[in-house]
Design a protein around this motif. Structure first.
Motif, PDB file in Angstrom:
ATOM      1  N   SER A 341       0.853  -1.183   0.000  1.00  0.00           N
ATOM      2  CA  SER A 341       0.000   0.000   0.000  1.00  0.00           C
ATOM      3  C   SER A 341       0.889   1.233   0.000  1.00  0.00           C
ATOM      4  O   SER A 341       1.674   1.433   0.922  1.00  0.00           O
ATOM      5  CB  SER A 341      -0.920   0.023   1.219  1.00  0.00           C
ATOM      6  N   GLU A 342       0.772   2.040  -1.051  1.00  0.00           N
ATOM      7  CA  GLU A 342       1.548   3.260  -1.152  1.00  0.00           C
ATOM      8  C   GLU A 342       0.603   4.442  -1.065  1.00  0.00           C
ATOM      9  O   GLU A 342      -0.527   4.384  -1.535  1.00  0.00           O
ATOM     10  CB  GLU A 342       2.311   3.300  -2.470  1.00  0.00           C
ATOM     11  N   GLY A 343       1.056   5.506  -0.445  1.00  0.00           N
ATOM     12  CA  GLY A 343       0.221   6.686  -0.352  1.00  0.00           C
ATOM     13  C   GLY A 343       0.113   7.144   1.084  1.00  0.00           C
ATOM     14  O   GLY A 343       1.111   7.394   1.748  1.00  0.00           O
ATOM     15  N   LEU A 344      -1.122   7.239   1.591  1.00  0.00           N
ATOM     16  CA  LEU A 344      -1.352   7.712   2.948  1.00  0.00           C
ATOM     17  C   LEU A 344      -2.053   6.652   3.784  1.00  0.00           C
ATOM     18  O   LEU A 344      -2.911   5.926   3.279  1.00  0.00           O
ATOM     19  CB  LEU A 344      -2.214   8.978   2.940  1.00  0.00           C
ATOM     20  N   SER A 345      -1.699   6.607   5.058  1.00  0.00           N
ATOM     21  CA  SER A 345      -2.452   5.778   5.999  1.00  0.00           C
ATOM     22  C   SER A 345      -3.103   6.699   7.020  1.00  0.00           C
ATOM     23  O   SER A 345      -2.481   7.649   7.506  1.00  0.00           O
ATOM     24  CB  SER A 345      -1.557   4.751   6.695  1.00  0.00           C
ATOM     25  N   LEU A 346      -4.353   6.428   7.291  1.00  0.00           N
ATOM     26  CA  LEU A 346      -5.107   7.199   8.273  1.00  0.00           C
ATOM     27  C   LEU A 346      -5.356   6.314   9.482  1.00  0.00           C
ATOM     28  O   LEU A 346      -5.935   5.237   9.357  1.00  0.00           O
ATOM     29  CB  LEU A 346      -6.444   7.658   7.691  1.00  0.00           C
ATOM     30  N   GLY A 368     -14.179  11.589  -1.295  1.00  0.00           N
ATOM     31  CA  GLY A 368     -13.544  11.084  -2.503  1.00  0.00           C
ATOM     32  C   GLY A 368     -12.364  10.169  -2.271  1.00  0.00           C
ATOM     33  O   GLY A 368     -11.500  10.035  -3.149  1.00  0.00           O
ATOM     34  N   LEU A 369     -12.311   9.510  -1.103  1.00  0.00           N
ATOM     35  CA  LEU A 369     -11.196   8.623  -0.796  1.00  0.00           C
ATOM     36  C   LEU A 369     -11.603   7.165  -0.974  1.00  0.00           C
ATOM     37  O   LEU A 369     -12.707   6.764  -0.609  1.00  0.00           O
ATOM     38  CB  LEU A 369     -10.721   8.849   0.641  1.00  0.00           C
ATOM     39  N   ALA A 374      -7.222  -2.089   4.917  1.00  0.00           N
ATOM     40  CA  ALA A 374      -7.714  -1.597   6.204  1.00  0.00           C
ATOM     41  C   ALA A 374      -7.556  -2.642   7.285  1.00  0.00           C
ATOM     42  O   ALA A 374      -7.609  -3.844   7.029  1.00  0.00           O
ATOM     43  CB  ALA A 374      -9.186  -1.186   6.091  1.00  0.00           C
ATOM     44  N   GLY A 375      -7.375  -2.165   8.509  1.00  0.00           N
ATOM     45  CA  GLY A 375      -7.373  -3.005   9.687  1.00  0.00           C
ATOM     46  C   GLY A 375      -8.245  -2.356  10.737  1.00  0.00           C
ATOM     47  O   GLY A 375      -8.104  -1.163  11.020  1.00  0.00           O
ATOM     48  N   VAL A 376      -9.152  -3.105  11.294  1.00  0.00           N
ATOM     49  CA  VAL A 376     -10.114  -2.582  12.266  1.00  0.00           C
ATOM     50  C   VAL A 376     -10.077  -3.462  13.504  1.00  0.00           C
ATOM     51  O   VAL A 376     -10.092  -4.695  13.391  1.00  0.00           O
ATOM     52  CB  VAL A 376     -11.546  -2.571  11.680  1.00  0.00           C
ATOM     53  N   THR A 377     -10.035  -2.854  14.679  1.00  0.00           N
ATOM     54  CA  THR A 377     -10.083  -3.630  15.900  1.00  0.00           C
ATOM     55  C   THR A 377     -10.678  -2.802  17.028  1.00  0.00           C
ATOM     56  O   THR A 377     -10.867  -1.597  16.897  1.00  0.00           O
ATOM     57  CB  THR A 377      -8.695  -4.146  16.312  1.00  0.00           C
ATOM     58  N   THR A 378     -10.977  -3.468  18.131  1.00  0.00           N
ATOM     59  CA  THR A 378     -11.530  -2.816  19.310  1.00  0.00           C
ATOM     60  C   THR A 378     -10.731  -3.261  20.523  1.00  0.00           C
ATOM     61  O   THR A 378     -10.524  -4.457  20.727  1.00  0.00           O
ATOM     62  CB  THR A 378     -13.020  -3.205  19.507  1.00  0.00           C
ATOM     63  N   PHE A 387      -6.630   2.913   7.848  1.00  0.00           N
ATOM     64  CA  PHE A 387      -7.078   2.879   6.458  1.00  0.00           C
ATOM     65  C   PHE A 387      -5.957   3.385   5.565  1.00  0.00           C
ATOM     66  O   PHE A 387      -5.425   4.477   5.774  1.00  0.00           O
ATOM     67  CB  PHE A 387      -8.316   3.763   6.253  1.00  0.00           C
ATOM     68  N   TYR A 388      -5.599   2.593   4.566  1.00  0.00           N
ATOM     69  CA  TYR A 388      -4.693   3.045   3.515  1.00  0.00           C
ATOM     70  C   TYR A 388      -5.569   3.561   2.385  1.00  0.00           C
ATOM     71  O   TYR A 388      -6.427   2.826   1.888  1.00  0.00           O
ATOM     72  CB  TYR A 388      -3.793   1.908   3.037  1.00  0.00           C
ATOM     73  N   VAL A 389      -5.360   4.808   1.988  1.00  0.00           N
ATOM     74  CA  VAL A 389      -6.292   5.446   1.063  1.00  0.00           C
ATOM     75  C   VAL A 389      -5.584   6.079  -0.126  1.00  0.00           C
ATOM     76  O   VAL A 389      -4.425   6.480  -0.051  1.00  0.00           O
ATOM     77  CB  VAL A 389      -7.137   6.526   1.787  1.00  0.00           C
TER      78      VAL A 389
END
Length: 450
Positions: A341-346, A368-369, A374-378, A387-389
């Motif tokens: 994944s290249e670019g930005l990670s949020l 527009g992203l 993605a990785g989601v956890t609690t 999120f890589y966007v």
């Protein structure tokens, strides 16, 4: 009629050789000045290399070099490892876990209890239902999936999402929003499955466009994502990307396969940009394609990784036909590129609530992203999402968009933006805004399930 008496078979016989010759594990911090050596000597068995690499990868260790030999009845490996900051492994708990997981007791303990976060399925993670989805990717798809689940009063507590070659594969861990238990009502499961299938298919009537299933297995989640893509044959269009400047079109791995007549092996050579978990992705793919790695050397040359594998098929045959060689090359290329994944990670952190993922992905879509991974956890009462966007056309995100996003959600969530390096660095990207929490996919689920 005569009674048939079958010979007695001791169920512990299979582990007899392991008990006689237990694995020996050494974590050495004195031999090298810049890395930790993890040495493993044990009886050889099918899949043991993947098992070892999987454990090291789940700890988010960077494998800079490795020497692997498992021909015959013995398995001898040496791994040079560091943490994500390039430092030695000095944490006593981490060292203790490595020695136990790879040692004699690690082969007999229940992995669902010792390291449960990497298992897919209801039985492996307790009060949660695991949903597998794969289909044609499109902008806003993750938002539609999460909104559908929220409308059904289903809470997403953890997830792993990958995209590759315009396809999306994800494993979602969900529970009922009221009782926080697994969703086991057949009617609700049927409704959930049907609605998710409709979302995945979109406007296409072809059933092969997307699939939904409820997983009951115990497969490592990263391995399961590779298997899902492999079954989907995403490798057939390897190199087809949504944007001309996409990473996979510019940084295509160089893979060759030659025949070693003297030893009777096929030699697979891989040169590509180095990154975290590269060794796991390649070994995982070769294993699931029914190839056995007898010898291998792994090294890093600046930003590049150089890997050489001596392999045979499980039946002892080498890769003789050009068609088989081409298929292995395509599958390895796909395996290498899926996690890139290249670019930005949020990175977002907020108090967990039902519908949070739906809200976040809706905001990303409205700005527009497009989510590429993605990785989601609690963790406790906190939801932590990565999120890589890119933009909806697959191009890098304009920073004005990020500022608008920060203004919209900054008052309710902690947001950290990182630029993912385009080079082959396997280290974590630097960030000065929020360094309290480490965000790597390998430990997201472990923290949730600890």
């Amino acid at each position: 009629m005569a009674k048939v008496c079958w010979p007695y078979f001791d169920p512990e016989y299979e582990n007899l050789s392991t008990r006689i010759n237990p694995p020996r594990v050494s974590v050495d911090n004195s031999s090298c000045s810049d890395c930790t050596l993890v040495k493993v000597d044990s009886m050889n068995k099918p899949g043991i290399l993947l098992e070892v690499v999987q454990i090291l990868s789940d700890l988010d260790l960077i494998i800079t070099k490795a020497y692997i030999s498992s021909d015959g009845g013995w398995f001898m490996d040496v791994f040079h490892v560091t943490d994500h900051h390039g430092k030695k492994i000095t944490d006593s708990k981490t060292i203790d876990y490595i020695e136990k997981a790879l040692g004699p007791n690690g082969h007999h303990t229940d992995r669902t209890k010792t390291w449960p976060g990497k298992k897919v399925g209801v039985h492996s993670i307790g009060d949660h239902t695991a949903i597998e989805l794969i289909g044609r990717d499109r902008p806003g798809l993750l938002s539609e999936i999460s909104a559908t689940l929220a409308n059904l009063d289903i809470n997403v507590v953890a997830a792993e999402v990958w995209t590759h070659n315009r396809r999306i594969a994800c494993v979602l861990y969900v529970n009922d929003k009221i009782n926080c238990r697994a969703v086991d009502d057949p009617n609700r499961l049927s409704i959930m499955e049907e609605q998710l299938k409709n979302i995945i298919r979109g406007y296409d009537d072809d059933e092969n466009v997307g699939r939904t299933s409820f997983s009951m297995g115990f497969t490592h989640v990263d391995r399961r994502l590779h298997q899902m893509f492999f079954a989907d044959k995403d490798y057939e269009n390897c190199g087809v990307t949504a944007s001309a400047d996409d990473y996979s079109s510019l940084m295509k791995p160089k893979i060759t396969i030659e025949h070693c007549k003297e030893k009777g092996y096929s030699v697979v050579s891989v040169r590509c940009k180095d990154r975290a978990k590269l060794l796991f992705d390649i070994v995982c793919t070769l294993t699931d394609m029914q190839y056995v790695v007898s010898h291998a050397t792994i090294s890093s040359d600046g930003p590049d990784a150089l890997q050489e594998y001596y392999i045979r098929h499980m039946d002892g045959c080498t890769l003789d036909s050009e068609g088989e060689k081409e298929r292995v090359i395509k599958c390895l290329e796909a395996a290498i590129q899926r996690r890139v994944s290249e670019g930005l990670s949020l990175e977002l952190c907020a108090k967990d609530r039902v519908g949070l993922l739906s809200e976040v992905t809706r905001i990303l879509r409205e700005n527009g992203l497009s989510v590429t991974r993605a990785g989601v956890t609690t963790v406790g009462e906190q939801a932590m999402n990565v999120f890589y966007v890119r933009d909806s056309s697959g191009n890098p995100v304009d920073m004005k968009t990020i500022e608008a996003l920060r203004k919209e959600i900054g008052h309710t969530m902690m947001l950290n933006v990182k630029k993912v390096p385009a080079s082959g660095s396997a280290k974590a990207p630097e960030s000065s805004n929020w360094a309290k929490t480490s965000f790597f996919f390998g430990n997201l689920l472990e923290r949730f399930l600890a």
